[in-house]
Scaffold this motif. Sequence first.
Motif, short mmCIF file in Angstrom:
data_model
loop_
_atom_site.label_atom_id
_atom_site.label_comp_id
_atom_site.label_asym_id
_atom_site.label_seq_id
_atom_site.Cartn_x
_atom_site.Cartn_y
_atom_site.Cartn_z
N PRO A 194 0.83 -1.21 0.00
CA PRO A 194 0.00 0.00 0.00
C PRO A 194 0.87 1.26 0.00
N ARG A 195 0.36 2.32 -0.58
CA ARG A 195 1.10 3.59 -0.69
C ARG A 195 1.61 4.05 0.68
N ALA A 196 0.77 3.92 1.71
CA ALA A 196 1.17 4.36 3.05
C ALA A 196 2.38 3.57 3.55
N VAL A 197 2.44 2.28 3.24
CA VAL A 197 3.58 1.46 3.65
C VAL A 197 4.85 1.90 2.92
N LEU A 198 4.73 2.16 1.61
CA LEU A 198 5.89 2.64 0.85
C LEU A 198 6.39 3.98 1.39
N THR A 199 5.47 4.86 1.74
CA THR A 199 5.85 6.15 2.30
C THR A 199 6.61 5.96 3.61
N GLU A 200 6.10 5.07 4.45
CA GLU A 200 6.75 4.80 5.73
C GLU A 200 8.14 4.18 5.52
N LEU A 201 8.26 3.28 4.55
CA LEU A 201 9.56 2.66 4.26
C LEU A 201 10.55 3.68 3.71
#
Length: 156
Positions: free
Chosen positions: A102-109
């Motif tokens: 998910p986009r939110a996970v990529l942002t966090e990574l």
Amino acid sequence: MVRREFVELLADPDRRLRILDPRGRNQYVSCGAALFNLRLAVRTAGQRPMVWLLPSPEEEPGLLAAVRMTGMLRVPEEQRQLYDLIPVRRTSRRPFDDRRPPRAVLTELRTAASREGAGLVPLDRHASIDMLDHAARAGPRPSDPRVDRAEGPCPA
């Protein structure tokens, strides 16, 4: 090794797997994980870690980092949770499925990588295969007679 106000992270050349890790790259990756855990432990103790990478490569080539504890720091709950998970974390080399995170996970990574002075570049299936192929070709084969004689630190 603890020396006065510093903790030193040293690579032990006797523990390097000369056949499977001729250039010592995996040993350096493992030491990087240990340094991350040390920094996390220092933060969880409420102090700020100051890190010097490769502080004296000419005099002490095995000395990979020195960490000094300074100042007081508020410890976020997610760091406490991450610290508590140190004993159970493992590396997985098994393939992942084809679903994009998910986009939110990529942002966090990306944010986490940036905090570590790195960048995150997600690869599609073809780019992943190409990258793994290049990595495989870059290292010597276990059947290569030069493998057991490879000495010295990883060049990069």
